[in-house]
Structures are given as C-alpha cells and as structure tokens.
Write an enzyme that holds these catalytic residues in place. Structure first.
Site, PDB file in Angstrom:
ATOM      1  N   GLY A   1       0.839  -1.192   0.000  1.00  0.00           N
ATOM      2  CA  GLY A   1       0.000   0.000   0.000  1.00  0.00           C
ATOM      3  C   GLY A   1       0.876   1.244   0.000  1.00  0.00           C
TER       4      GLY A   1
ATOM      5  N   GLY B   1       3.219  -5.689  -4.535  1.00  0.00           N
ATOM      6  CA  GLY B   1       4.595  -5.965  -4.122  1.00  0.00           C
ATOM      7  C   GLY B   1       4.758  -7.309  -3.453  1.00  0.00           C
TER       8      GLY B   1
ATOM      9  N   GLY C   1       1.852  -9.489  -2.719  1.00  0.00           N
ATOM     10  CA  GLY C   1       0.889 -10.420  -3.313  1.00  0.00           C
ATOM     11  C   GLY C   1       1.385 -10.957  -4.649  1.00  0.00           C
TER      12      GLY C   1
ATOM     13  CD  GLN D   1      -0.100 -11.785   0.378  1.00  0.00           C
ATOM     14  OE1 GLN D   1       0.555 -10.748   0.352  1.00  0.00           O
ATOM     15  NE2 GLN D   1       0.466 -12.959   0.554  1.00  0.00           N
TER      16      GLN D   1
ATOM     17  CB  CYS E   1      16.337 -19.907   2.641  1.00  0.00           C
ATOM     18  SG  CYS E   1      17.859 -19.771   3.527  1.00  0.00           S
TER      19      CYS E   1
HETATM   20  P1  NAD Z   1       0.399  -3.608  -2.664  1.00  0.00           P
HETATM   21  O1  NAD Z   1      -0.270  -2.370  -2.283  1.00  0.00           O
HETATM   22  O2  NAD Z   1       1.710  -3.554  -3.357  1.00  0.00           O
HETATM   23  O3  NAD Z   1      -0.601  -4.468  -3.574  1.00  0.00           O
HETATM   24  C1  NAD Z   1      -1.970  -4.594  -3.290  1.00  0.00           C
HETATM   25  C2  NAD Z   1      -2.687  -4.881  -4.588  1.00  0.00           C
HETATM   26  O4  NAD Z   1      -4.071  -5.082  -4.333  1.00  0.00           O
HETATM   27  C3  NAD Z   1      -2.598  -3.737  -5.572  1.00  0.00           C
HETATM   28  O5  NAD Z   1      -1.967  -4.201  -6.740  1.00  0.00           O
HETATM   29  C4  NAD Z   1      -4.032  -3.309  -5.804  1.00  0.00           C
HETATM   30  O6  NAD Z   1      -4.265  -2.906  -7.130  1.00  0.00           O
HETATM   31  C5  NAD Z   1      -4.778  -4.580  -5.459  1.00  0.00           C
HETATM   32  N1  NAD Z   1      -6.175  -4.357  -5.079  1.00  0.00           N
HETATM   33  C6  NAD Z   1      -6.691  -3.471  -4.186  1.00  0.00           C
HETATM   34  N2  NAD Z   1      -8.020  -3.604  -4.099  1.00  0.00           N
HETATM   35  C7  NAD Z   1      -8.372  -4.591  -4.953  1.00  0.00           C
HETATM   36  C8  NAD Z   1      -9.592  -5.196  -5.302  1.00  0.00           C
HETATM   37  N3  NAD Z   1     -10.734  -4.821  -4.755  1.00  0.00           N
HETATM   38  N4  NAD Z   1      -9.567  -6.218  -6.207  1.00  0.00           N
HETATM   39  C9  NAD Z   1      -8.432  -6.616  -6.792  1.00  0.00           C
HETATM   40  N5  NAD Z   1      -7.232  -6.045  -6.502  1.00  0.00           N
HETATM   41  C10 NAD Z   1      -7.202  -5.074  -5.583  1.00  0.00           C
HETATM   42  O7  NAD Z   1       0.514  -4.493  -1.348  1.00  0.00           O
HETATM   43  P2  NAD Z   1       1.374  -5.814  -1.095  1.00  0.00           P
HETATM   44  O8  NAD Z   1       2.760  -5.456  -0.713  1.00  0.00           O
HETATM   45  O9  NAD Z   1       1.193  -6.773  -2.210  1.00  0.00           O
HETATM   46  O10 NAD Z   1       0.660  -6.365   0.201  1.00  0.00           O
HETATM   47  C11 NAD Z   1      -0.676  -6.851   0.097  1.00  0.00           C
HETATM   48  C12 NAD Z   1      -1.267  -7.110   1.459  1.00  0.00           C
HETATM   49  O11 NAD Z   1      -0.649  -8.246   2.052  1.00  0.00           O
HETATM   50  C13 NAD Z   1      -1.054  -5.955   2.432  1.00  0.00           C
HETATM   51  O12 NAD Z   1      -2.197  -5.813   3.227  1.00  0.00           O
HETATM   52  C14 NAD Z   1       0.105  -6.401   3.246  1.00  0.00           C
HETATM   53  O13 NAD Z   1       0.128  -5.788   4.494  1.00  0.00           O
HETATM   54  C15 NAD Z   1      -0.161  -7.883   3.337  1.00  0.00           C
HETATM   55  N6  NAD Z   1       1.070  -8.624   3.568  1.00  0.00           N
HETATM   56  C16 NAD Z   1       0.999  -9.923   3.888  1.00  0.00           C
HETATM   57  C17 NAD Z   1       2.159 -10.629   4.127  1.00  0.00           C
HETATM   58  C18 NAD Z   1       2.151 -12.048   4.474  1.00  0.00           C
HETATM   59  O14 NAD Z   1       3.122 -12.568   4.919  1.00  0.00           O
HETATM   60  N7  NAD Z   1       1.103 -12.738   4.254  1.00  0.00           N
HETATM   61  C19 NAD Z   1       3.377 -10.016   4.038  1.00  0.00           C
HETATM   62  C20 NAD Z   1       3.413  -8.709   3.678  1.00  0.00           C
HETATM   63  C21 NAD Z   1       2.270  -8.029   3.410  1.00  0.00           C
END
Ligand code: NAD
Length: 556
Positions: free
Chosen positions: A58, A181, A183, A268, A415
C-alpha cells in the site's frame, strides 16, 4: 563522495539506484550498507512507486519525503562508527554517541500511543508532514522485492498442500486477489508448489510488473479467457499462473456462478488500509484515486462494504468446499466492520500453517550482496547447500530460486532458517567475505514477520495458546536484544501488514563484512533473534518451542 554529487548519481528523483562494487562512498561499510539498502528499496526494479517513495504494502515508504530522504543520505555519507543516526518516521532527527559494535541507525516508524493508534489520526499527522507509514521492511530498508515473500508464500502453499491435499497440488486451482509488491509472489509460489493459479488485480500495471519479472505466466482483461485457461491447465495437470484485471469480489462472484470452486482461496489485496490500499468494488482506478482524496470517509465506507461482500463470497466458497485462509492483510477485521459478522469463520495463515515453524525459531532469513554481483549470491547459495546437506527442502528451494527468480535491484536471497541455523549461516558468510570468495560485504536481515519480533493479533500472534495475542512486550524485547547484540540497524514499527492499531513489530539488519567485529555481532544477533521466538512461544505454552529451547539450553 560529496553528498551533492552522490545524490546526482544515485538518488536523482525518482531514479534511485544503490551503488555497487567494493568502493566505499560512506566512511565505512557500517554506513555504506544502510545507504545502499535504502537506495535499493527505492530502485524502480524493487519499489512499487519510487515517485512517492513507496516501496510496497500500500503506502509503505522508505523515507518521509524527498527532502528527508536526501538528508538521510547526507547523514549516512558523513556518519562515523562512534555515532548512531536516529530516524523518526522516515526523517533524520539526530545523532547519538555510540560505539563500533552498536547499531549505526536506530529507526522508529509510525508508532502512536495506543489510544490514538488509528488510520484517521495517522493520516492527519501524515498530511501535516509529521509521519510516514513504514510497513515492515519499507521503512527499515530491507525490502528485497517480491522474492522476500516468495519463500514464505511457497512454504504456506506447500504446508496447505500437505495438510489438505496429500502433499500435491497437481490439477488444483488456487485463487487469490492482489498482485502487488507482496501479493505478486503468489502466482510464482503457487506454480512452484504445483497448482494452477488464478489471481485478480484491479490495476493492470501491477500484473504487467509480474509478467516482466516472470512471477506470472499470463494476463488478460477477460474473465472467460482466464477461466478457460485455468480449466484447461487443471485438466492437463499443468501448473500455470493467470492474472485477471478485475475486482477480486467480481472474480469470486463469477466463479461461484459458474460452479467453479477453487481448491484453495486466500487474498493479498492491500486490505490493511481501507482508504489508500483497497479499491472498492464498482470504482475504476481513476475514480478511486479521486474519491480517496475528495472524500476519504465515503471511500472508507465503500471499502468496508466491499470487503464485507468479498469475505461473504469467500465464506460461500468455503461452504462449497474451498480451503480458505486469511493471508495477513486484516481483511477479516475490515469485513467485520463492513457488516460481515462471520468474517472470522476462517483462520489466518499463521495459526494454520506457520506457527510450528515459529516454534523452532524459523523465519524469513534473507541477505543481499552489496557488490551487486549475482555470483556472490550463487556462492552463498552453494555454501548453504554444503552446510545443510540434510535439509532437502532448503536445497530444493535454493535450486528452484536460482532457476526461477529474477533478481530485482541488488542480488539477494531468502530462505527460512531456524535456531542455530541462522548463526551458522552468518558465520559462513562472514568467512566468505573475509576470504574474498564474495566480492564485497553482505547484509543479513529478515522480515518483521518473524518468530519473536511481532505482536499482531489478527496475524502472527492470532490465537496464541495462552491468549497473549496482543502483548507487545515481545517485539520490544526483540528490538532491545538486537540493539544489545549489535545489529547494524534496528527498527520498531507500528501497523505493518495489518494496519494502524493492529500490530507492533521489530526489525534488524546486520552487516557481514568479514571482520572480527562482524563475527562478534553475528554470533550475538543471529543467536538472540531466533531465540526470541523460542522464548515467546515457550512462554505461551508451545511444547515444540520448549523442546527447541531445551536443545539449545535457552530456558531459565
Ligand atoms: P500492494 O499495495 O503492493 O498491492 C496490493 C494490490 O491489491 C494492488 O496491486 C491493488 O491494485 C490490489 N487491489 C486493491 N483492491 C483490490 C480489489 N478490490 N480487487 C483486486 N485487486 C485489488 O501491497 P502488497 O505489498 O502486495 O501487500 C498486500 C497485502 O498483504 C497488504 O495488506 C500487506 O500488508 C499484506 N502482507 C501480507 C504478508 C504475508 O506474509 N502474508 C506479508 C506482507 C504483506
């Protein structure tokens, strides 16, 4: 190098590039390392939006604004090894006296007193230039592009395959939303784990970036085309990944209507931020951009409602047989606020798949080659394969990583290593630098999502055995142990992963420059850091952590 010339060469907005090679620009590797990693975070190959200094997640930034970034660069170029630079939410605010084994940079990002810890208060401060959102590794300068999350995602999908599908995802369909980034690692992790992947992102540019970096195989704007590609690949047992430009809720609705039930379903999208992250259903990207600024309250309402619909569809698919889990973006909480009262009827990925690893002190160990030379990473890959011949999964990962991962910015690797393994790896790396087999120093860091570094009740600490999910003494102790141990830079953040009010977490990066000083720091930091995971989980009553604690003589 003089700061003006340096900025001209490496930090001419918005084109950022870390220096490479073995020549120093700063006074020592201890300051050159954070300088290179800061610029690497903003490299257009790495960062999602360098123009806004946004790295990932974000609005996760590396520095508060351009002016503050330049000041940080200037300070790092001039800092010596008897001082440490203080960073407050992306701004250099002071220098304290310290010593050569102390961290060179002390970072605090996005922290708010608990009763004020919400997006509204944060946005108000941000709009007045007083804060920035550091996410996890954006503001702590150890984001390494999508690879950073790739192995964790792969491990999660593989664990899910073991739990529910007898270890094989051949012919199975994995569906998710958000190809940004972090996802963006999902399609590659899913195909590496053997499944067909179908993901929706509302922003075509995000999918294009995954195509360029070979994280995704195909892209389309048409649902029917995506669906047919997926069905055909499932029939043939091929593992391909497909990115559909669409709202994720719309994709799920159409899959339901067609009777296509994903085997695995997660998400994600940047749901952790209902205003500057998630895009509400029915709005185009341009409309969303406009409304965010003109009426954030209305935007938030739409976002929450959309997330409730999104989770409602996930629950419908769960009822029809999908294995559904939350992937760490706080989607369930905001869906609950949007009116979906059953949003917590599926669990998060940590209690489902990751906690057993945390109990062994395992977490996302990562390193980067400051030389810029990919060969340095291949040398470290090889050294790890020799050091851990019994760890077949690690060897499989390292081989696949070399084959399939395109480096973004400085070459790096990730890793998951546990108690004992991290220290062993760090010392091997230090010897490689000392002997010149690796051409310039390395840095070792990790995500804040680690075994003993985070309190996040909807994610890393969801459903702890003793109910201590929200206790954030643990990440503070982690920060203090890594400072005491002599990490090269340390950080404490609020709100990463799940958003303001929902998490507190600590980060560390330690320099590997082949010196005796580095060896001492590595021995301490790479012991203490995973040990925090053992202490935390042993204290919460996890027997597996107690056993590891006994094996390493950690328990008191
Ligand atoms: P990002 O902002 O780079 O990507 C988010 C994506 O979601 C964007 O490309 C955006 O266009 C898309 N999006 C938003 N609303 C949407 C919708 N309604 N339908 C379809 N696409 C939509 O964020 P990121 O770095 O990919 O992180 C994604 C999420 O995962 C964040 O909330 C982050 O905090 C979380 N996260 C999870 C982990 C994990 O280990 N699971 C690690 C880091 C981040």
């Amino acid at each position: 190098m003089n700061p003006t010339d340096f900025i001209k060469q490496y930090a001419k907005h918005p084109t950022y590039k870390a220096p490479t090679g073995h020549q120093l620009n700063a006074k020592s590797w201890q300051t050159e390392a954070p300088l290179r990693m800061l610029l690497n975070n903003l490299d257009e190959e790495v960062a999602e939006n360098p123009d806004q200094l946004v790295v990932y997640g974000g609005t996760g930034q590396a520095a508060r604004n351009r002016e503050n970034l330049e000041k940080i660069i200037e300070m790092l170029l001039e800092l010596d090894d008897n001082h440490s630079l203080l960073i407050q939410s992306g701004k250099a605010v002071g220098v304290v006296r310290s010593h050569p084994e102390a961290p060179r940079v002390l970072i605090a990002n996005s922290n708010l007193v608990p009763a004020w810890a919400n997006w509204e208060h944060f946005e108000d401060l941000k709009s007045r230039g007083l804060m920035m959102f550091g996410q996890m590794t954006a503001g702590s300068w150890i984001y390494i592009g999508s690879q950073g999350i790739l192995q964790g995602t792969y491990e999660t999908f593989a664990a899910c395959a073991n739990t529910h599908f007898g270890g094989s995802l051949r012919g199975k369909l994995l569906v998710s939303g958000g190809l940004g980034g972090m996802g963006g690692a999902q399609p590659l992790a899913a195909t590496m784990a053997g499944s067909v992947f179908l993901g929706a992102d509302i922003d075509p540019k995000r999918i294009e970036k995954r195509l360029e970096t070979r994280y995704i195989d195909k892209m389309t704007h048409r649902y029917t085309e995506a669906r047919d590609w997926a069905l055909e690949a499932m029939k043939k047992g091929e593992n391909i990944s497909i990115g559909l430009v669409s709202d994720i809720g719309d994709l799920l609705e159409r899959l339901l209507a067609d009777g296509i039930i994903p085997d695995i379903l997660t998400d994600q999208t940047s749901a952790h931020d209902p205003v500057f992250g998630y895009v509400p259903n029915g709005l185009s990207l341009a409309e969303a951009e406009k409304l965010r600024l003109s009426d954030p309250q209305l935007y938030k309402q739409k976002s929450l409602k959309s997330m409730a619909r999104h989770v409602g569809l996930m629950l419908d698919l769960k009822k029809r047989g999908s294995v559904v889990f939350d992937y760490g973006n706080n989607l369930r909480e905001f869906a609950r606020q949007g009116g979906e009262s059953h949003s917590f009827d599926f669990k998060g990925f940590v209690p489902e798949y990751i906690r057993p690893l945390f109990c062994e002190g395992k977490g996302p160990f990562r390193w980067a080659a400051l030389s810029g030379d990919p060969e340095d990473i291949y040398t470290t890959d090889h050294a790890l394969m020799e050091a851990f011949p019994e760890n077949k999964q690690l060897i499989h990962w390292l081989k696949q990583a070399r084959e399939k991962i395109a480096f973004q910015g400085l070459p790096c690797r990730i890793c998951w290593l546990g108690m004992g393994e991290r220290e062993k790896a760090g010392l091997i790396f230090n010897d490689l630098v000392k002997s010149g087999k690796v051409k310039a120093p390395l840095v070792i860091g990790r995500d804040h999502l680690d075994c003993g570094s985070v309190a996040s009740p909807n994610r890393e600490t969801e459903g702890m055995l003793d109910g201590s999910d929200a206790v954030s003494d643990w990440p503070l102790l982690n920060l203090m142990s890594n400072t005491a141990g002599g990490a090269t830079w340390v950080s404490f953040h609020h709100g990463g992963g799940v958003g303001m009010g929902y998490s507190q977490h600590a980060g560390m990066v330690v320099l590997v420059d082949g010196t005796e000083r580095a060896e001492k720091c590595l021995r301490r930091v790479l012991h203490n850091d995973p040990a925090m995971g053992i202490y935390r989980h042993h204290d919460a009553g996890y027997e597996a952590a107690t056993k590891v604690g006994e094996r390493f003589d950690l328990l008191i």
